[in-house]
Design an enzyme around this catalytic site. Sequence first.
Site, short mmCIF file in Angstrom:
data_model
loop_
_atom_site.label_atom_id
_atom_site.label_comp_id
_atom_site.label_asym_id
_atom_site.label_seq_id
_atom_site.Cartn_x
_atom_site.Cartn_y
_atom_site.Cartn_z
CE1 TYR A 145 -3.95 2.13 0.49
CE2 TYR A 145 -2.70 3.16 2.25
CZ TYR A 145 -3.79 3.16 1.40
OH TYR A 145 -4.71 4.18 1.46
CD GLU A 147 8.05 1.93 -0.80
OE1 GLU A 147 7.84 2.98 -1.42
OE2 GLU A 147 9.08 1.74 -0.13
CG ASN A 174 -5.54 7.09 10.58
OD1 ASN A 174 -4.45 7.56 10.28
ND2 ASN A 174 -5.71 5.82 10.92
CB VAL A 188 -12.73 4.24 14.15
CG1 VAL A 188 -14.17 4.71 14.33
CG2 VAL A 188 -11.77 5.36 14.52
CB SER A 189 -14.73 -0.13 12.00
OG SER A 189 -13.45 -0.56 11.58
CG ASN A 190 -11.39 -3.98 14.52
OD1 ASN A 190 -12.19 -4.26 13.64
ND2 ASN A 190 -10.17 -4.47 14.57
CG PHE A 191 -11.24 0.38 19.31
CD1 PHE A 191 -10.65 -0.87 19.23
CD2 PHE A 191 -10.40 1.49 19.47
CE1 PHE A 191 -9.26 -1.03 19.28
CE2 PHE A 191 -9.02 1.34 19.53
CZ PHE A 191 -8.44 0.09 19.42
N GLY A 205 -0.39 -3.62 20.71
CA GLY A 205 0.78 -3.04 21.38
C GLY A 205 0.37 -2.52 22.75
N1 UDP Z 1 -5.47 -0.97 16.13
C1 UDP Z 1 -5.72 -1.54 17.36
N2 UDP Z 1 -6.73 -2.45 17.45
C2 UDP Z 1 -7.50 -2.80 16.39
C3 UDP Z 1 -7.24 -2.20 15.14
C4 UDP Z 1 -6.21 -1.29 15.05
O1 UDP Z 1 -5.05 -1.25 18.37
O2 UDP Z 1 -8.40 -3.65 16.57
C5 UDP Z 1 -4.37 0.01 16.05
C6 UDP Z 1 -3.39 -0.24 14.93
O3 UDP Z 1 -2.38 -1.14 15.34
C7 UDP Z 1 -2.87 1.16 14.69
C8 UDP Z 1 -4.06 2.06 15.01
O4 UDP Z 1 -4.93 1.28 15.80
O5 UDP Z 1 -1.84 1.46 15.60
C9 UDP Z 1 -4.82 2.54 13.78
O6 UDP Z 1 -5.08 1.42 13.00
P1 UDP Z 1 -6.01 1.47 11.71
O7 UDP Z 1 -6.02 0.10 11.12
O8 UDP Z 1 -7.31 2.08 12.05
O9 UDP Z 1 -5.31 2.49 10.73
P2 UDP Z 1 -3.78 2.70 10.28
O10 UDP Z 1 -3.47 4.07 10.74
O11 UDP Z 1 -2.88 1.69 10.95
O12 UDP Z 1 -3.79 2.54 8.81
#
Ligand code: UDP
Length: 310
Positions: A145, A147, A174, A188-191, A205
Amino acid sequence: MKSVTLVSGGAGFLGSHLCDRLLLQEKNVICLDNFQTGRRENIAHLIENPGFNILEHNIWEPININVDQIFNLACPASPIAYQKDPVSTIKTAVLGAINMLDVAKISKAPIFQASTSEVYGDPSIHPQEESYWGHVNPIGVRACYDEGKRCAETLFFDYRRQFEVDVKVGRIFNTYGPKMQIDDGRAVSNFIVQALTGADITVFGNGNQTRSFCYVDDLIDGILAFDACGPVATPFNLGNPHEVSVLELAELICRYTKSNSRIVLKPLPMDDPTKRQPDIGKIQKLTGWSPKVTLEDGLKETIKYFQRVV
Ligand code: UDP
């Protein structure tokens, strides 16, 4: 005669919002999509609109069409989606850019490229301003994505220099809002989905990594304000500079959904950027645009949307 605007990726999250807005501006819109990550539900309400046409096509393939304006938004954009089939992702980004630029060249039409904050990779300067060349791992899992989009930027500026195509490159940070996919895999969608269903909220992390989230209506306003300006010679950031840690985001979503979900820590994906925040001084100076929707209001709207679809 109404002018014809081609929106590639028009059935996607951003693309479908953009189609809505262009139709409100009385444009004829051709929504080009292969429906790999774009969804028919996103544009179902537009089907009866006489100014709206769907062109099912994969932008890796050349296309012979004459239009007045192009917005190139076609590409899977969520890390989960773009890493599922990385070779397809890079083909979409690079061959798609070439094919859309060829349409622009032949049609003598201006073209907007949805580039990305991912061109900065895991940035070593903060906030990110457009003059920063980025810090991308060219062989990592995000490279298809990052590159791909970097190469697309090169192509846009080469078509500008070599063929005088009127290009605009917006580096989109974002973005969130209604019509995000439930299984998009984004923070956002997952949470929100996890909070609404009582599932554990999966913070990757330690959650100290940061992102800056822009509400979709603001982002579309930004794209249109940028588009309305005269020719420009460089890329522009588009996003909301309000920066939060991923852990803070999870806590806010828990609070706004009144959820009892637990926040749990999961392994950090490879090459996950540690921080991200747009410097939007350049686009503000050019257009006067800046995002208006607060994270609280935007999240609450997005939660309402997910309450309807989950
Ligand atoms: N992230 C997370 N839990 C999730 C999904 C994403 O902690 O269930 C973290 C992901 O590792 C990143 C941040 O949230 O540090 C944003 O991730 P996202 O996929 O929304 O977008 P990105 O900025 O990584 O393209």
